[in-house]
Motif scaffolding. Sequence first.
Motif, short mmCIF file in Angstrom:
data_model
loop_
_atom_site.label_atom_id
_atom_site.label_comp_id
_atom_site.label_asym_id
_atom_site.label_seq_id
_atom_site.Cartn_x
_atom_site.Cartn_y
_atom_site.Cartn_z
N ASN A 91 48.87 7.64 74.10
CA ASN A 91 47.95 8.16 73.04
C ASN A 91 47.28 9.27 73.64
OD1 ASN A 91 46.02 6.98 73.78
ND2 ASN A 91 46.63 5.26 72.70
N ASN A 92 46.61 9.49 73.01
CA ASN A 92 45.65 10.97 73.02
C ASN A 92 44.45 10.65 73.98
OD1 ASN A 92 44.03 9.51 71.26
ND2 ASN A 92 43.24 11.63 69.89
N ARG A 96 42.29 11.65 78.28
CA ARG A 96 41.31 12.43 78.30
C ARG A 96 40.66 12.32 79.42
NH1 ARG A 96 38.27 8.75 73.53
NH2 ARG A 96 40.65 9.87 72.12
#
Length: 108
Positions: A91-92, A96
């Motif tokens: 996911n994001n 990150r």
Amino acid sequence: MGGFEDSHLFFVDDLILFGQATRTQAEVMRDYLESFCDICGQQISFPKSTLFYSKNMKDIEACVFAKVCGSPLTKDLGNYLGVSLIHYRINNKTYRGLVEKTQIRLAA
């Protein structure tokens, strides 16, 4: 045909090989790596290398594989460029930290 079809990944000075978890496959991989070393003059430190195995593989089978290869087993491949090599759900948040580090370096 199901499953993962790539047989290897190369990084700067690292190599990840994929194969069936059988004694024969372990022997073939070891033989190929030794032949590669003979041809190019490089050396592999099998005790410093690690073997990651699927949760679907029995521990006793993994131990046989490790003995043939001469490398210890691991449940964690660690990080590469600050990102975990094992992803269960991307996911994001996964990248990150890498994006933030890159932005900081570009801003400097």
